[in-house]
Design an enzyme around this catalytic site. Structure first.
Site, PDB file in Angstrom:
ATOM      1  N   ASP A 134       0.795  -1.232   0.000  1.00  0.00           N
ATOM      2  CA  ASP A 134       0.000   0.000   0.000  1.00  0.00           C
ATOM      3  C   ASP A 134       0.827   1.282   0.000  1.00  0.00           C
ATOM      4  O   ASP A 134       0.561   2.181  -0.791  1.00  0.00           O
ATOM      5  CB  ASP A 134      -0.965  -0.012   1.200  1.00  0.00           C
ATOM      6  N   SER A 139       1.658   0.418  -7.658  1.00  0.00           N
ATOM      7  CA  SER A 139       0.220   0.323  -7.406  1.00  0.00           C
ATOM      8  C   SER A 139      -0.135  -1.131  -7.111  1.00  0.00           C
ATOM      9  O   SER A 139       0.000  -1.999  -7.977  1.00  0.00           O
ATOM     10  CB  SER A 139      -0.565   0.815  -8.628  1.00  0.00           C
ATOM     11  N   ASP A 140      -0.585  -1.403  -5.882  1.00  0.00           N
ATOM     12  CA  ASP A 140      -0.998  -2.765  -5.526  1.00  0.00           C
ATOM     13  C   ASP A 140      -2.038  -3.285  -6.510  1.00  0.00           C
ATOM     14  O   ASP A 140      -2.036  -4.465  -6.881  1.00  0.00           O
ATOM     15  CB  ASP A 140      -1.606  -2.786  -4.114  1.00  0.00           C
ATOM     16  N   ARG A 141      -2.940  -2.403  -6.924  1.00  0.00           N
ATOM     17  CA  ARG A 141      -4.039  -2.833  -7.787  1.00  0.00           C
ATOM     18  C   ARG A 141      -3.560  -3.171  -9.189  1.00  0.00           C
ATOM     19  O   ARG A 141      -3.997  -4.158  -9.779  1.00  0.00           O
ATOM     20  CB  ARG A 141      -5.113  -1.740  -7.819  1.00  0.00           C
ATOM     21  N   LEU A 169      -4.004  -6.201  -0.440  1.00  0.00           N
ATOM     22  CA  LEU A 169      -3.050  -6.556  -1.489  1.00  0.00           C
ATOM     23  C   LEU A 169      -1.629  -6.161  -1.106  1.00  0.00           C
ATOM     24  O   LEU A 169      -1.410  -5.145  -0.442  1.00  0.00           O
ATOM     25  CB  LEU A 169      -3.423  -5.852  -2.799  1.00  0.00           C
ATOM     26  N   GLN A 220      -9.958  10.939   5.881  1.00  0.00           N
ATOM     27  CA  GLN A 220      -8.568  10.905   6.331  1.00  0.00           C
ATOM     28  C   GLN A 220      -7.887  12.270   6.261  1.00  0.00           C
ATOM     29  O   GLN A 220      -6.720  12.405   6.630  1.00  0.00           O
ATOM     30  CB  GLN A 220      -7.782   9.894   5.481  1.00  0.00           C
ATOM     31  N   LYS A 222      -7.344  16.330   7.272  1.00  0.00           N
ATOM     32  CA  LYS A 222      -7.270  16.964   8.592  1.00  0.00           C
ATOM     33  C   LYS A 222      -7.919  18.338   8.649  1.00  0.00           C
ATOM     34  O   LYS A 222      -8.036  18.926   9.725  1.00  0.00           O
ATOM     35  CB  LYS A 222      -5.805  17.067   9.022  1.00  0.00           C
ATOM     36  N   ARG A 295      -3.597   8.535  10.662  1.00  0.00           N
ATOM     37  CA  ARG A 295      -3.584   9.996  10.568  1.00  0.00           C
ATOM     38  C   ARG A 295      -3.774  10.663  11.930  1.00  0.00           C
ATOM     39  O   ARG A 295      -3.889  11.886  12.026  1.00  0.00           O
ATOM     40  CB  ARG A 295      -4.690  10.462   9.615  1.00  0.00           C
ATOM     41  N   LYS A 298      -7.281  13.410  15.342  1.00  0.00           N
ATOM     42  CA  LYS A 298      -8.015  14.614  14.937  1.00  0.00           C
ATOM     43  C   LYS A 298      -9.033  14.364  13.822  1.00  0.00           C
ATOM     44  O   LYS A 298     -10.202  14.755  13.949  1.00  0.00           O
ATOM     45  CB  LYS A 298      -7.031  15.710  14.535  1.00  0.00           C
TER      46      LYS A 298
END
Length: 379
Positions: A134, A139-141, A169, A220, A222, A295, A298
């Protein structure tokens, strides 16, 4: 022939250590994917979380000189919670998307890849490898698609006919010339359920995602949540998965193959008000092992406030007023003010007016004004 035997041995070993799917791909450049990346960037659809240059992301040779093949793996994760706690009035709960249940998948998949690497080293002492999950450049995909793990769905996720899209993946570049597996011929056909169900229009067409509109991405971030997406989030505090839930390939899919991914009901569906009071130490102790904690607290607390607004949870008013007045973080103060207005209690509106007299941050004041606009609507 020797490498074919090694490939078969590696496949057998992968099953022994609990890898659900394994595939092999060539390490040739991902030229078509590179063009896709350039289009995404030109359109402003990239998330900004991506690592590396386009060349590093699409040319394995740049990451590991002498690369010959890529080993792709997939681990299935569960979709149902045993003894799931209910979210009820006065005791509202948030929700982590399934991809954050249990132990952080980066850790689990890396351990599996390390075991594969050790196995290869025993068989081929001169083997060279580079593994990633990841957060690496590749790219894992794209790798998983080339290796036949699954096909690329209209929701942009890799879909396995056996496992659906609920799988993690990872991959390993090697200098061993393993024979490549065939990509799958299957696809989504004329099905557009994921596109039709996407609440923000982030799936702009089959196989193309505008990450800037994707709720999974936005949970994700902020900063303040964009105004027009706040009420679409529901009670999700990390991730969003409607595009998976509606997918026909995911109907009835619920794999419990890995103890590490089993969800703790109290963590994946936490009490929203409790989450707003958690200290940094408590957050790390309770949520630190989950992928959704990466992350920090927050963004999750901001999303928890939005979830309380979604529920119009009157019981949370006192806590939200406290945050609006005293929290040192402008995003939390401002989001709390907006949520108080959304809930629509008279004492909440008066609290916003009082807090506004002391507030110095212009963005927070703007959120307070948005909160007060709900008063005319509620009358």
């Amino acid at each position: 022939m020797a490498y074919q035997k090694l490939k078969e041995e590696l496949i057998a070993y992968s099953k022994e250590i609990g890898i659900d799917k394994i595939g092999f791909a060539s390490a040739k450049p991902f030229s078509e994917f590179k063009s896709r990346l350039e289009e995404q960037q030109a359109l402003g659809y990239a998330s900004g979380f991506e690592k590396g240059t386009n060349e590093e992301r699409t040319e394995p040779e740049r990451l590991m000189p002498g690369s010959e093949s890529i080993i792709a793996i997939a681990l299935a994760y569960p979709t149902k919670i045993k003894d799931e706690p209910k979210s009820v009035k006065g005791d509202r709960r948030g929700l982590f998307a399934r991809a954050s249940w249990g132990t952080d998948y980066h850790i689990v998949l890396k351990e599996k890849l390390d075991k594969l690497a050790s196995f290869l080293q025993e068989k081929e002492p001169e083997v060279q490898f580079s593994s990633m999950v990841d957060t690496g450049e590749l790219s894992d995909r794209a790798v998983a698609e080339r290796a036949g793990i699954g096909f690329s769905g209209s929701n942009t996720l890799i879909i396995s006919p056996e496992l659906g899209s609920y799988m993690y993946l990872g991959e390993m570049i090697t200098n061993i010339p393993f024979s490549a597996d065939q990509p799958l011929d299957e696809g989504c056909g004329t099905c557009t359920k994921c596109i039709d169900a996407c609440p923000t229009g982030a799936l702009v067409e089959p196989g193309r995602l505008n990450a800037q509109k994707c709720l999974a991405f936005l949970t994700q971030t902020k900063d303040f949540m964009p105004d027009d997406h706040r009420e679409k989030l529901g009670n999700y505090i990390y991730g969003y998965e409607t595009c998976q839930v509606v997918c026909p390939y995911n109907k009835g899919v619920d794999f419990h193959n890995h103890e590490e991914f089993e969800p703790d009901p109290e963590l994946v569906k936490p009490r929203l008000v409790d989450l707003l009071s958690v200290s940094n130490r408590e957050f790390k102790e309770n949520f630190g092992k989950m992928a959704g904690s990466w992350r920090g607290k927050k963004p999750l607390q901001r999303n928890a406030i939005l979830a309380l607004a979604h529920y119009k949870e009157v019981a949370a008013i006192d806590k939200l007023i406290e945050l609006m007045k005293d929290d040192p973080r402008p995003v939390i103060r401002g989001t709390a003010a907006w949520a108080i207005g959304k809930i629509g209690e008279v004492r909440g509106f008066r609290a916003i007016e009082q807090a506004m007299e002391q507030e110095k941050d212009s963005e927070v004041i703007a959120e307070m004004e948005k909160g007060l606009q709900f008063e005319s609507i509620s009358k």
